[in-house]
Design an enzyme around this catalytic site. Structure first.
Site, PDB file in Angstrom:
ATOM      1  N   SER A 222      -2.177  10.425   0.014  1.00  0.00           N
ATOM      2  CA  SER A 222      -2.683   9.082  -0.305  1.00  0.00           C
ATOM      3  C   SER A 222      -3.242   8.394   0.928  1.00  0.00           C
ATOM      4  O   SER A 222      -4.252   7.700   0.863  1.00  0.00           O
ATOM      5  CB  SER A 222      -1.565   8.220  -0.885  1.00  0.00           C
ATOM      6  OG  SER A 222      -0.992   8.842  -1.991  1.00  0.00           O
TER       7      SER A 222
ATOM      8  N   GLU B 163      11.497   5.884   3.222  1.00  0.00           N
ATOM      9  CA  GLU B 163      10.716   4.965   4.068  1.00  0.00           C
ATOM     10  C   GLU B 163      11.564   4.292   5.134  1.00  0.00           C
ATOM     11  O   GLU B 163      11.118   4.075   6.262  1.00  0.00           O
ATOM     12  CB  GLU B 163      10.021   3.914   3.195  1.00  0.00           C
ATOM     13  CG  GLU B 163       8.994   4.476   2.224  1.00  0.00           C
ATOM     14  CD  GLU B 163       9.604   5.065   0.959  1.00  0.00           C
ATOM     15  OE1 GLU B 163      10.829   4.892   0.747  1.00  0.00           O
ATOM     16  OE2 GLU B 163       8.870   5.680   0.171  1.00  0.00           O
TER      17      GLU B 163
ATOM     18  N   PHE C   8       6.630  -0.435  -0.250  1.00  0.00           N
ATOM     19  CA  PHE C   8       7.757   0.248   0.402  1.00  0.00           C
ATOM     20  C   PHE C   8       7.851  -0.132   1.883  1.00  0.00           C
ATOM     21  O   PHE C   8       8.946  -0.268   2.437  1.00  0.00           O
ATOM     22  CB  PHE C   8       7.635   1.765   0.236  1.00  0.00           C
ATOM     23  CG  PHE C   8       7.443   2.202  -1.193  1.00  0.00           C
ATOM     24  CD1 PHE C   8       8.234   1.663  -2.203  1.00  0.00           C
ATOM     25  CD2 PHE C   8       6.459   3.106  -1.537  1.00  0.00           C
ATOM     26  CE1 PHE C   8       8.051   2.038  -3.525  1.00  0.00           C
ATOM     27  CE2 PHE C   8       6.263   3.485  -2.862  1.00  0.00           C
ATOM     28  CZ  PHE C   8       7.061   2.955  -3.854  1.00  0.00           C
TER      29      PHE C   8
ATOM     30  N   ARG D 276      -7.057   1.471   0.918  1.00  0.00           N
ATOM     31  CA  ARG D 276      -7.383   2.843   1.332  1.00  0.00           C
ATOM     32  C   ARG D 276      -8.580   3.424   0.590  1.00  0.00           C
ATOM     33  O   ARG D 276      -9.014   4.534   0.885  1.00  0.00           O
ATOM     34  CB  ARG D 276      -6.166   3.743   1.213  1.00  0.00           C
ATOM     35  CG  ARG D 276      -5.581   3.870  -0.152  1.00  0.00           C
ATOM     36  CD  ARG D 276      -4.271   4.642  -0.134  1.00  0.00           C
ATOM     37  NE  ARG D 276      -3.572   4.531  -1.380  1.00  0.00           N
ATOM     38  CZ  ARG D 276      -3.701   5.404  -2.389  1.00  0.00           C
ATOM     39  NH1 ARG D 276      -4.481   6.448  -2.264  1.00  0.00           N
ATOM     40  NH2 ARG D 276      -3.039   5.224  -3.514  1.00  0.00           N
TER      41      ARG D 276
END
Lengths: 276, 311
Positions: free
Chosen positions: B34, B55, B80, B164
């Site tokens: 990702s 995380e 997260f 992104r």
């Protein structure tokens, strides 16, 4: 053959300094500080390499994360005795503007390698330090002391998986297994059950010893440096508030009031120099 | 204009920096695909640290790497990075005064089909509370590249809020950026529109065009930095226009707009303010268009808000 007598003497002095340090304030984490005095004594006198109190941030030094950051006063006593800072600082514990807060702070105290206190976070940082040492291809060893109650924090097990998946054989975990925590015994509160099996099943090489016995500590630490791709965990069986009879092995020792008078009585009137 | 994927820019920029500086490392929590950082891993191997779906641990490891002198960029979804790993980033990275760059992707409604569980509407609010933390949300590939470099050069913790996907290029390649500085994209005397991030900048520029047709001339500021806030640029503009509308893909409470309002109040400037942002709501699934409309984040909503304030 290591000089165990010398270590006994050092530990005895460190315990006295630690007790006076907390008693001078009147309250503190007596139990978990006194349970790791011998472990710290062994680490700073025999085990950790390339330490230099006048250059506490030397790049090739072995590093320690005291993840159970509330045991700061034990480590402060040892660091002061090793010359990282003046003994007189021990009289300033938790006083406004002090360099010795109850929980370890790397930005305040020379020789403290990582700020800790929010339980469960230290082992992850130690993993990063160990990973970094492998990236740099140096021979640093990273030590991390975690509490048994602290082991209930899930982040430890995330770190445990990472360490074994990445073959961090330069990482040595130490569990202060004194079997007590704030709300009761560890088994009552959560139940770590077979701690040794737990770490083994996470891919760590596990040792167990009496955390107050230097001969035992030497035996296990000497086995911890094998470059076998496995992180090491030493489960140190300890006694909470070891050496302070009123609170020894008592649940209430976790954070407790203690007075200078009772510490003086314990040491038959002998007071540490830095308190005068 | 050519569209570039922001994650490609992120990976390319870090790869370029890593070529010259062996201290640069990246960390991922099973989202390398990702974040677009597989090419980095292929080239730099163990300098791409895979932490798995953990995380909190990733942020702790990044802190440990920083202690060893490395410059870690740790990326995961913004929800997260902020909600899950907040205490780790707060204590192990920031309180410890280390040098950790945390990247939260898919800001606000950008999480689209991942829905409410994956939508960080509050990451800025949380991060703003961390003392001295540098927080930035670039608006296009050029600003992203530059801000990643600036964060790499800056010695201290940063939070990069990063879209992104592909977005329009706003800036020319030679545009110069600074941490803590915004950019004025359009100068107008009637209203100041302060926008944050690629998604909102597009809506804000469209709103400015709509307003212009009604004879309302807007100054459009691309905030870029949330903390420190570019107080001078924003307040100088509001002194002239007297009206400001802050446009963000984030909860209004704790977001950019509140930060702007406080700054203007502190400066005792006379102003009227409007907030375009998510109003005390959780996220949900949907297309970007649906979500923008659902949460009143469209150009039309900005236009309407300005018209109300101009009455």
């Amino acid at each position: 053959m290591k000089d165990f007598l010398k270590m006994e003497k050092f530990a005895s002095e460190a315990r006295k300094n630690c007790l006076y340090c907390i008693a001078n304030l009147g309250v503190g984490h007596v139990g978990g500080a006194l349970s790791i005095i011998e472990i710290l004594t062994y680490l700073y006198n025999e085990e950790m390499k390339n330490l230099n109190p006048s250059n506490p941030n030397a790049e090739d030094r072995d590093m320690l994360v005291l993840s159970k950051g509330h045991s700061g006063p034990a480590l402060y006593s040892v660091l002061a005795m090793k010359g990282y800072f003046p003994m007189a600082w021990l009289a300033t514990l938790n006083k406004g503007g002090t360099n010795l807060p109850s929980h370890c702070d790397r930005n305040r105290t020379p020789g403290i390698d990582m700020s800790t206190g929010s339980l469960g976070q230290g082992l992850s940082a130690a993993c990063g330090m160990a990973y970094g040492a492998l990236l740099k291809k140096n021979n640093q060893c990273i030590y991390c002391i975690i509490g048994d109650g602290e082991t209930e924090e899930g982040q430890n097990w995330e770190a445990a998986m990472f360490a074994s998946a990445n073959g961090l054989d330069n990482l040595i975990g130490i569990t202060d297994y004194n079997k007590l925590q704030i709300d009761g015994t560890v088994e009552e509160v959560s139940g770590l059950k077979d701690l040794e099996k737990k770490w083994t099943s996470f891919g760590w090489e596990v040792f167990s010893c009496n955390g107050h016995d230097f001969s035992d500590l030497e035996k296990v630490f000497s086995k911890c440096h094998e470059k076998n791709g496995k992180p090491k965990m030493i489960i140190c069986n300890t006694v909470k508030a070891k050496g302070f009879p009123r609170l020894e092995n008592k649940i209430e020792s976790h954070n407790s009031k203690i007075t200078l008078d009772e510490v003086k009585e314990l040491y038959k009137g002998e007071v540490v120099e830095w308190l005068n | 204009m050519a569209e570039l994927e922001m994650r490609q820019v992120y990976c390319q920029t870090l790869s370029e920096l890593a070529e010259k500086d062996s201290r640069l490392v990246i960390l991922e929590a099973d989202l390398m695909k990702s974040s677009g950082t597989f090419p980095f891993k292929e080239k730099y191997k163990e300098r791409a640290v895979e932490c798995g779906v953990a995380e909190a641990n990733m942020v702790g490891i990044a802190s440990g790497l920083s202690l060893q002198g490395f410059i870690p960029f740790a990326a995961t979804f913004g929800c997260f990075a902020s909600r899950r790993a907040f205490d780790q980033f707060f204590i192990s990275s920031n309180y410890a005064k280390l040098n950790v760059k945390l990247v939260g992707t898919d800001p606000g409604v950008a999480a689209v089909f991942n829905g409410g569980t994956h939508m960080p509407f509050e990451d800025i609010g949380l991060m703003r509370m961390i003392p001295k933390l540098v927080i930035s949300e670039p608006s296009d590939p050029v600003s992203l590249k530059s801000i990643v470099k600036l964060m790499y050069e800056y010695d201290g913790c940063c939070y990069l809020r990063m879209h992104r996907q592909a977005v329009d290029k706003i800036y020319s390649e030679n545009e110069k950026f600074e941490l803590g500085k915004s950019k004025i994209l359009k100068d107008g005397k009637d209203v100041t529109l302060v926008s944050l991030g690629a998604i909102m900048l597009k809506q804000t520029l469209m709103a400015a065009d709509m307003l212009e047709k009604d004879g309302i001339k807007a100054t459009v500021i691309d905030a870029l930095s949330v903390k420190p806030l570019d107080a001078d640029t924003i307040s100088d503009s509001v002194k002239k226009t007297g009206i400001v509308v802050c446009c963000e893909n984030h909860q209004i409470d704790g977001g950019l707009g509140i930060s702007v309002a406080k700054m203007l109040l502190d400066k005792q400037i006379n102003f009227k303010i409007g907030y375009i942002g998510i109003n005390d709501s959780f996220g949900q699934v949907g297309t970007l268009d649906f979500l923008l409309s659902q949460y009143n984040l469209t150009a039309k909503d900005i236009y309407k808000k300005v018209k109300e304030l101009c009455k």
